[in-house]
Design a protein around this motif. Structure first.
Motif, PDB file in Angstrom:
ATOM      1  N   GLN A  89      -6.788  10.719 -32.732  1.00 61.11           N
ATOM      2  CA  GLN A  89      -8.044  11.273 -32.225  1.00 61.11           C
ATOM      3  C   GLN A  89      -8.936  11.722 -33.383  1.00 61.11           C
ATOM      4  O   GLN A  89     -10.161  11.553 -33.341  1.00 61.11           O
ATOM      5  CB  GLN A  89      -7.751  12.427 -31.267  1.00 61.11           C
ATOM      6  CG  GLN A  89      -7.030  11.976 -30.000  1.00 61.11           C
ATOM      7  CD  GLN A  89      -6.824  13.090 -28.996  1.00 61.11           C
ATOM      8  OE1 GLN A  89      -7.612  14.032 -28.918  1.00 61.11           O
ATOM      9  NE2 GLN A  89      -5.754  12.992 -28.209  1.00 61.11           N
ATOM     10  N   TYR A  90      -8.327  12.270 -34.419  1.00 62.30           N
ATOM     11  CA  TYR A  90      -9.091  12.625 -35.620  1.00 62.30           C
ATOM     12  C   TYR A  90      -9.708  11.359 -36.223  1.00 62.30           C
ATOM     13  O   TYR A  90     -10.883  11.343 -36.615  1.00 62.30           O
ATOM     14  CB  TYR A  90      -8.167  13.304 -36.629  1.00 62.30           C
ATOM     15  CG  TYR A  90      -8.879  14.041 -37.751  1.00 62.30           C
ATOM     16  CD1 TYR A  90      -8.913  15.429 -37.767  1.00 62.30           C
ATOM     17  CD2 TYR A  90      -9.503  13.360 -38.792  1.00 62.30           C
ATOM     18  CE1 TYR A  90      -9.549  16.119 -38.792  1.00 62.30           C
ATOM     19  CE2 TYR A  90     -10.145  14.034 -39.813  1.00 62.30           C
ATOM     20  CZ  TYR A  90     -10.167  15.416 -39.811  1.00 62.30           C
ATOM     21  OH  TYR A  90     -10.811  16.084 -40.826  1.00 62.30           O
ATOM     22  N   ALA A  91      -8.914  10.288 -36.282  1.00 65.39           N
ATOM     23  CA  ALA A  91      -9.407   9.024 -36.833  1.00 65.39           C
ATOM     24  C   ALA A  91     -10.552   8.463 -35.997  1.00 65.39           C
ATOM     25  O   ALA A  91     -11.466   7.822 -36.530  1.00 65.39           O
ATOM     26  CB  ALA A  91      -8.262   8.010 -36.913  1.00 65.39           C
ATOM     27  N   ASP A  92     -10.525   8.705 -34.684  1.00 70.77           N
ATOM     28  CA  ASP A  92     -11.618   8.268 -33.808  1.00 70.77           C
ATOM     29  C   ASP A  92     -12.922   8.958 -34.189  1.00 70.77           C
ATOM     30  O   ASP A  92     -13.980   8.330 -34.246  1.00 70.77           O
ATOM     31  CB  ASP A  92     -11.260   8.570 -32.352  1.00 70.77           C
ATOM     32  CG  ASP A  92     -12.458   8.429 -31.417  1.00 70.77           C
ATOM     33  OD1 ASP A  92     -12.986   7.302 -31.308  1.00 70.77           O
ATOM     34  OD2 ASP A  92     -12.879   9.438 -30.817  1.00 70.77           O
ATOM     35  N   PHE A  93     -12.855  10.252 -34.476  1.00 65.19           N
ATOM     36  CA  PHE A  93     -14.052  10.998 -34.869  1.00 65.19           C
ATOM     37  C   PHE A  93     -14.583  10.495 -36.210  1.00 65.19           C
ATOM     38  O   PHE A  93     -15.795  10.355 -36.402  1.00 65.19           O
ATOM     39  CB  PHE A  93     -13.732  12.496 -34.940  1.00 65.19           C
ATOM     40  CG  PHE A  93     -13.821  13.194 -33.612  1.00 65.19           C
ATOM     41  CD1 PHE A  93     -14.795  14.151 -33.373  1.00 65.19           C
ATOM     42  CD2 PHE A  93     -12.940  12.895 -32.586  1.00 65.19           C
ATOM     43  CE1 PHE A  93     -14.892  14.797 -32.146  1.00 65.19           C
ATOM     44  CE2 PHE A  93     -13.017  13.520 -31.360  1.00 65.19           C
ATOM     45  CZ  PHE A  93     -14.000  14.477 -31.130  1.00 65.19           C
ATOM     46  N   ASN A 129     -20.381  19.014 -38.424  1.00 67.55           N
ATOM     47  CA  ASN A 129     -19.970  20.421 -38.487  1.00 67.55           C
ATOM     48  C   ASN A 129     -18.493  20.585 -38.146  1.00 67.55           C
ATOM     49  O   ASN A 129     -17.773  21.363 -38.788  1.00 67.55           O
ATOM     50  CB  ASN A 129     -20.825  21.260 -37.528  1.00 67.55           C
ATOM     51  CG  ASN A 129     -22.268  21.376 -37.988  1.00 67.55           C
ATOM     52  OD1 ASN A 129     -22.558  21.255 -39.177  1.00 67.55           O
ATOM     53  ND2 ASN A 129     -23.181  21.598 -37.055  1.00 67.55           N
ATOM     54  N   LEU A 130     -18.044  19.849 -37.144  1.00 61.62           N
ATOM     55  CA  LEU A 130     -16.641  19.950 -36.735  1.00 61.62           C
ATOM     56  C   LEU A 130     -15.710  19.503 -37.852  1.00 61.62           C
ATOM     57  O   LEU A 130     -14.787  20.233 -38.247  1.00 61.62           O
ATOM     58  CB  LEU A 130     -16.402  19.110 -35.485  1.00 61.62           C
ATOM     59  CG  LEU A 130     -14.931  18.949 -35.074  1.00 61.62           C
ATOM     60  CD1 LEU A 130     -14.353  20.280 -34.619  1.00 61.62           C
ATOM     61  CD2 LEU A 130     -14.780  17.894 -33.988  1.00 61.62           C
ATOM     62  N   GLU A 153      -7.128  22.818 -32.220  1.00 65.29           N
ATOM     63  CA  GLU A 153      -7.562  24.083 -31.616  1.00 65.29           C
ATOM     64  C   GLU A 153      -9.058  24.093 -31.331  1.00 65.29           C
ATOM     65  O   GLU A 153      -9.508  24.697 -30.347  1.00 65.29           O
ATOM     66  CB  GLU A 153      -7.178  25.238 -32.541  1.00 65.29           C
ATOM     67  CG  GLU A 153      -5.667  25.468 -32.622  1.00 65.29           C
ATOM     68  CD  GLU A 153      -5.265  26.329 -33.799  1.00 65.29           C
ATOM     69  OE1 GLU A 153      -6.176  26.822 -34.508  1.00 65.29           O
ATOM     70  OE2 GLU A 153      -4.050  26.507 -34.027  1.00 65.29           O
ATOM     71  N   SER A 154      -9.835  23.414 -32.184  1.00 62.74           N
ATOM     72  CA  SER A 154     -11.282  23.346 -31.959  1.00 62.74           C
ATOM     73  C   SER A 154     -11.615  22.469 -30.756  1.00 62.74           C
ATOM     74  O   SER A 154     -12.522  22.781 -29.975  1.00 62.74           O
ATOM     75  CB  SER A 154     -11.992  22.798 -33.203  1.00 62.74           C
ATOM     76  OG  SER A 154     -11.825  23.663 -34.306  1.00 62.74           O
ATOM     77  N   MET A 155     -10.871  21.375 -30.603  1.00 61.59           N
ATOM     78  CA  MET A 155     -11.143  20.447 -29.509  1.00 61.59           C
ATOM     79  C   MET A 155     -10.541  20.917 -28.192  1.00 61.59           C
ATOM     80  O   MET A 155     -11.071  20.630 -27.116  1.00 61.59           O
ATOM     81  CB  MET A 155     -10.592  19.058 -29.854  1.00 61.59           C
ATOM     82  CG  MET A 155     -11.217  18.420 -31.089  1.00 61.59           C
ATOM     83  SD  MET A 155     -13.019  18.369 -31.012  1.00 61.59           S
ATOM     84  CE  MET A 155     -13.265  17.454 -29.505  1.00 61.59           C
ATOM     85  N   TYR A 156      -9.428  21.629 -28.277  1.00 59.97           N
ATOM     86  CA  TYR A 156      -8.715  22.052 -27.064  1.00 59.97           C
ATOM     87  C   TYR A 156      -8.397  23.549 -27.146  1.00 59.97           C
ATOM     88  O   TYR A 156      -7.242  23.939 -27.368  1.00 59.97           O
ATOM     89  CB  TYR A 156      -7.426  21.243 -26.899  1.00 59.97           C
ATOM     90  CG  TYR A 156      -7.640  19.749 -26.930  1.00 59.97           C
ATOM     91  CD1 TYR A 156      -8.053  19.064 -25.795  1.00 59.97           C
ATOM     92  CD2 TYR A 156      -7.437  19.019 -28.104  1.00 59.97           C
ATOM     93  CE1 TYR A 156      -8.259  17.691 -25.815  1.00 59.97           C
ATOM     94  CE2 TYR A 156      -7.643  17.648 -28.138  1.00 59.97           C
ATOM     95  CZ  TYR A 156      -8.057  16.990 -26.992  1.00 59.97           C
ATOM     96  OH  TYR A 156      -8.264  15.636 -27.024  1.00 59.97           O
ATOM     97  N   PRO A 157      -9.408  24.389 -27.002  1.00 59.65           N
ATOM     98  CA  PRO A 157      -9.190  25.846 -27.136  1.00 59.65           C
ATOM     99  C   PRO A 157      -8.216  26.408 -26.102  1.00 59.65           C
ATOM    100  O   PRO A 157      -7.615  27.463 -26.334  1.00 59.65           O
ATOM    101  CB  PRO A 157     -10.599  26.427 -26.950  1.00 59.65           C
ATOM    102  CG  PRO A 157     -11.382  25.358 -26.255  1.00 59.65           C
ATOM    103  CD  PRO A 157     -10.815  24.061 -26.728  1.00 59.65           C
ATOM    104  N   ALA A 172     -18.911  16.017 -44.193  1.00 53.32           N
ATOM    105  CA  ALA A 172     -17.792  15.958 -43.246  1.00 53.32           C
ATOM    106  C   ALA A 172     -16.468  15.639 -43.929  1.00 53.32           C
ATOM    107  O   ALA A 172     -15.455  15.447 -43.254  1.00 53.32           O
ATOM    108  CB  ALA A 172     -18.085  14.917 -42.171  1.00 53.32           C
ATOM    109  N   LYS A 173     -16.471  15.579 -45.254  1.00 47.58           N
ATOM    110  CA  LYS A 173     -15.264  15.302 -46.057  1.00 47.58           C
ATOM    111  C   LYS A 173     -14.695  13.911 -45.756  1.00 47.58           C
ATOM    112  O   LYS A 173     -13.482  13.724 -45.646  1.00 47.58           O
ATOM    113  CB  LYS A 173     -14.191  16.371 -45.813  1.00 47.58           C
ATOM    114  CG  LYS A 173     -14.674  17.803 -45.947  1.00 47.58           C
ATOM    115  CD  LYS A 173     -15.110  18.116 -47.367  1.00 47.58           C
ATOM    116  CE  LYS A 173     -15.667  19.538 -47.488  1.00 47.58           C
ATOM    117  NZ  LYS A 173     -14.701  20.577 -47.166  1.00 47.58           N
TER     118      LYS A 173
END
Length: 332
Positions: free
Chosen positions: A220-224, A118-119, A93-97, A240-241
């Motif tokens: 995509q999360y793993a890419d970040f 932050n993300l 939802e944050s990446m694709y509002p 960033a945990k």
């Protein structure tokens, strides 16, 4: 995912087995499954059990773009554990509002470090655990799996860190690369299963697959995670945990040695299983194997086929009736 949902995902175990493993009585177990009131001590036992026993886990791995040159032979690898279907909802939802559809992808490359920190710190939750480590871009210890081996090492080091006792279903997703052939993925899957048995981690089913990251939010999360782990300071990664997997060179070398040995046993097992039952056909089959490998060895510059030739010869002496072994020995 709450405790009740996690227990329900362990549907391959009976209530009595669950109760025994958790260390509570069957009536108490039934009360837990009915979502009834339970003592704090029971709640703690259930939480401890679920920390090490998972119904369905997914691992997503990715690496930043790199050029495998003599001056750049290492890379950062991310490994993201996801234990619930909705774990990445906040990230998506944050990446694709305006909504996400398979095929949409926003890359971490080009974004500043603070934005990524932050993300990821905002979207992280209890059902996501992100890790990263440093590996070589290839490992020649297992020539057949030299490109996929860094990922296998990262997977095993992640699972070692998590100390799981059992996973009913384990799905592992790699970002698609040309080197990840179906044969390499299948061999890697078998190798992981064999090694996890040595770790005393019970696996119900395991699949290792390569997919296009445009179709999987987990990749995509793993890419970040991979991108940030390559650029950020340790304090920023903590915010960033993202957990850094401590690399013990001696332990990793021992792991690679074990993986190499397991791979050779798997190869040998498959060759033995494929030997025809009829003795004359068996002799002919093995002789053809030896001739084929010997020819490759004769024309090889690095003589990498020598180990295969030795294995073929060993099969001859191990598998043939003693009365027929002289045929192979004479042919040798």
């Amino acid at each position: 995912m709450d405790n009740l949902q996690q227990l329900q995902s362990l549907n391959h175990l009976s209530l009595q087995t669950l109760a025994t493993k958790i260390g509570i009585s069957l009536p108490t177990m039934k009360k837990v499954m009915a979502n009834g009131p339970i003592a704090k001590r029971t709640e703690a036992k259930v939480a401890e059990f679920l920390h090490k026993n998972v119904g369905h886990a997914r691992l997503f791995l990715d690496e930043p773009i790199y050029k495998a040159t003599k001056s750049a032979n290492t890379m950062s690898l991310s490994c993201v554990l996801i234990k619930a279907d909705n774990a990445c909802d906040s990230f998506r939802e944050s990446m694709y509002p305006l909504g996400w559809r398979p095929g949409d992808e926003v890359k971490a490359a080009g974004k500043d470090i603070d934005t990524l920190v932050n993300l990821l710190s905002t979207v992280s939750n209890d059902d996501i655990q992100a890790f990263y480590t440093k590996t070589l871009t290839t490992y020649d210890d297992i020539p057949e799996l030299k490109f996929i081996c860094p990922y296998i090492v990262t997977i095993l080091e992640t699972l070692t860190h998590l100390q799981f006792e059992s996973i009913n279903h384990l799905d592992i997703f790699l970002d698609m690369r040309n080197e990840f052939s179906p044969e390499a993925l299948s061999a890697g899957s078998q190798l992981l299963k064999a090694f996890l048995k040595l770790m005393r981690c019970q696996i119900g089913s395991l699949q290792l697959i390569a997919k296009d990251s445009r179709n999987f939010i987990g990749l995509q999360y793993a890419d970040f995670v991979a991108n940030l782990s390559m650029r950020a300071k340790e304090t920023q990664l903590t915010t960033a945990k993202i957990t850094s997997l401590t690399v013990n060179k001696s332990e990793r070398n021992q792991m690679l040695l074990t993986l190499s040995g397991l791979q050779q046993r798997i190869i040998r097992h498959h060759r033995v299983a494929s030997i025809p039952a009829n003795p004359p056909q068996t002799i002919k089959y093995l002789l053809e194997c030896i001739r084929e490998v010997a020819y490759r060895e004769r024309t090889s510059q690095n003589r990498s086929s020598f180990g295969q030739l030795k294995q073929a010869m060993q099969l001859c002496t191990d598998q043939l009736p003693k009365a027929d072994q002289h045929i192979i020995l004479n042919a040798k």
